[in-house]
Design a protein around this motif. Structure first.
Motif, PDB file in Angstrom:
ATOM      1  N   PRO A   6       0.748  -1.257   0.000  1.00  0.00           N
ATOM      2  CA  PRO A   6       0.000   0.000   0.000  1.00  0.00           C
ATOM      3  C   PRO A   6       0.780   1.311   0.000  1.00  0.00           C
ATOM      4  O   PRO A   6       0.179   2.363  -0.155  1.00  0.00           O
ATOM      5  CB  PRO A   6      -0.857  -0.104   1.258  1.00  0.00           C
ATOM      6  N   THR A   7       2.090   1.278   0.148  1.00  0.00           N
ATOM      7  CA  THR A   7       2.848   2.528   0.038  1.00  0.00           C
ATOM      8  C   THR A   7       3.758   2.452  -1.190  1.00  0.00           C
ATOM      9  O   THR A   7       4.048   1.357  -1.679  1.00  0.00           O
ATOM     10  CB  THR A   7       3.724   2.789   1.281  1.00  0.00           C
ATOM     11  N   ILE A   8       4.204   3.584  -1.648  1.00  0.00           N
ATOM     12  CA  ILE A   8       5.115   3.583  -2.794  1.00  0.00           C
ATOM     13  C   ILE A   8       6.398   2.844  -2.446  1.00  0.00           C
ATOM     14  O   ILE A   8       6.926   2.085  -3.258  1.00  0.00           O
ATOM     15  CB  ILE A   8       5.385   5.021  -3.270  1.00  0.00           C
ATOM     16  N   ALA A   9       6.886   3.029  -1.235  1.00  0.00           N
ATOM     17  CA  ALA A   9       8.116   2.344  -0.822  1.00  0.00           C
ATOM     18  C   ALA A   9       7.933   0.827  -0.876  1.00  0.00           C
ATOM     19  O   ALA A   9       8.790   0.103  -1.403  1.00  0.00           O
ATOM     20  CB  ALA A   9       8.527   2.790   0.576  1.00  0.00           C
ATOM     21  N   GLN A  10       6.802   0.335  -0.362  1.00  0.00           N
ATOM     22  CA  GLN A  10       6.534  -1.104  -0.386  1.00  0.00           C
ATOM     23  C   GLN A  10       6.310  -1.589  -1.811  1.00  0.00           C
ATOM     24  O   GLN A  10       6.806  -2.653  -2.200  1.00  0.00           O
ATOM     25  CB  GLN A  10       5.315  -1.436   0.478  1.00  0.00           C
ATOM     26  N   LEU A  11       5.570  -0.821  -2.578  1.00  0.00           N
ATOM     27  CA  LEU A  11       5.282  -1.199  -3.958  1.00  0.00           C
ATOM     28  C   LEU A  11       6.567  -1.239  -4.785  1.00  0.00           C
ATOM     29  O   LEU A  11       6.780  -2.165  -5.566  1.00  0.00           O
ATOM     30  CB  LEU A  11       4.274  -0.228  -4.570  1.00  0.00           C
ATOM     31  N   ALA A  12       7.432  -0.260  -4.603  1.00  0.00           N
ATOM     32  CA  ALA A  12       8.685  -0.216  -5.353  1.00  0.00           C
ATOM     33  C   ALA A  12       9.555  -1.430  -5.038  1.00  0.00           C
ATOM     34  O   ALA A  12      10.130  -2.040  -5.947  1.00  0.00           O
ATOM     35  CB  ALA A  12       9.440   1.079  -5.049  1.00  0.00           C
ATOM     36  N   THR A  13       9.631  -1.796  -3.770  1.00  0.00           N
ATOM     37  CA  THR A  13      10.414  -2.973  -3.373  1.00  0.00           C
ATOM     38  C   THR A  13       9.858  -4.224  -4.028  1.00  0.00           C
ATOM     39  O   THR A  13      10.597  -5.039  -4.581  1.00  0.00           O
ATOM     40  CB  THR A  13      10.426  -3.116  -1.834  1.00  0.00           C
ATOM     41  N   PHE A  14       8.538  -4.368  -3.996  1.00  0.00           N
ATOM     42  CA  PHE A  14       7.870  -5.514  -4.617  1.00  0.00           C
ATOM     43  C   PHE A  14       8.129  -5.537  -6.131  1.00  0.00           C
ATOM     44  O   PHE A  14       8.490  -6.567  -6.697  1.00  0.00           O
ATOM     45  CB  PHE A  14       6.366  -5.461  -4.335  1.00  0.00           C
ATOM     46  N   LEU A  15       7.932  -4.394  -6.784  1.00  0.00           N
ATOM     47  CA  LEU A  15       8.082  -4.332  -8.241  1.00  0.00           C
ATOM     48  C   LEU A  15       9.514  -4.620  -8.674  1.00  0.00           C
ATOM     49  O   LEU A  15       9.737  -5.306  -9.682  1.00  0.00           O
ATOM     50  CB  LEU A  15       7.639  -2.965  -8.757  1.00  0.00           C
ATOM     51  N   LEU A  16      10.476  -4.120  -7.935  1.00  0.00           N
ATOM     52  CA  LEU A  16      11.868  -4.376  -8.281  1.00  0.00           C
ATOM     53  C   LEU A  16      12.183  -5.866  -8.170  1.00  0.00           C
ATOM     54  O   LEU A  16      12.834  -6.435  -9.043  1.00  0.00           O
ATOM     55  CB  LEU A  16      12.786  -3.546  -7.387  1.00  0.00           C
ATOM     56  N   ALA A  17      11.665  -6.505  -7.118  1.00  0.00           N
ATOM     57  CA  ALA A  17      11.871  -7.956  -6.958  1.00  0.00           C
ATOM     58  C   ALA A  17      11.188  -8.720  -8.092  1.00  0.00           C
ATOM     59  O   ALA A  17      11.761  -9.674  -8.637  1.00  0.00           O
ATOM     60  CB  ALA A  17      11.343  -8.412  -5.601  1.00  0.00           C
ATOM     61  N   GLU A  18       9.986  -8.309  -8.465  1.00  0.00           N
ATOM     62  CA  GLU A  18       9.267  -8.957  -9.564  1.00  0.00           C
ATOM     63  C   GLU A  18      10.028  -8.802 -10.874  1.00  0.00           C
ATOM     64  O   GLU A  18      10.129  -9.735 -11.659  1.00  0.00           O
ATOM     65  CB  GLU A  18       7.859  -8.364  -9.714  1.00  0.00           C
ATOM     66  N   ARG A  19      10.549  -7.614 -11.104  1.00  0.00           N
ATOM     67  CA  ARG A  19      11.297  -7.359 -12.337  1.00  0.00           C
ATOM     68  C   ARG A  19      12.551  -8.226 -12.398  1.00  0.00           C
ATOM     69  O   ARG A  19      12.877  -8.797 -13.435  1.00  0.00           O
ATOM     70  CB  ARG A  19      11.654  -5.883 -12.414  1.00  0.00           C
TER      71      ARG A  19
END
Length: 93
Positions: free
Chosen positions: A73-86
């Motif tokens: 739910p936060t940009i910081a959490q989302l960015a961490t998730f997206l980077l791992a997914e990428r």
């Protein structure tokens, strides 16, 4: 503009891009988007979330479900998730 899978991207770069994109969806904010504040507090509706995740998909060149915004739910959490997914997607290629 997509960010080709072969191009490295940092967490800071991704967070900054996400902050800018969210800012485009809520242009009447008096303050800058806080990467540690829940995105729901900015009043993003489901249509905005779907459009936002489509932009994220295009930029990162990975599939992103709109539910990722609620799961992270936060940009910081989302960015961490997206980077791992990428990175995971790149490892499969």
């Amino acid at each position: 503009m997509s960010h080709p899978e072969s191009d490295p991207i940092t967490l800071d770069e991704l967070e900054s891009w996400l902050v800018a994109r969210v800012g485009e969806y809520v242009p009447d904010l008096e303050e800058a988007v806080d990467p540690h504040q829940e995105l729901g507090s900015y009043g993003l509706d489901s249509i905005a979330v779907v459009a936002f995740t489509a932009e994220v998909e295009d930029w990162l060149a990975i599939p992103v479900e709109p539910t990722a915004v609620w799961d992270h739910p936060t940009i910081a959490q989302l960015a961490t998730f997206l980077l791992a997914e990428r990175e995971e997607q790149a490892g499969r290629a």
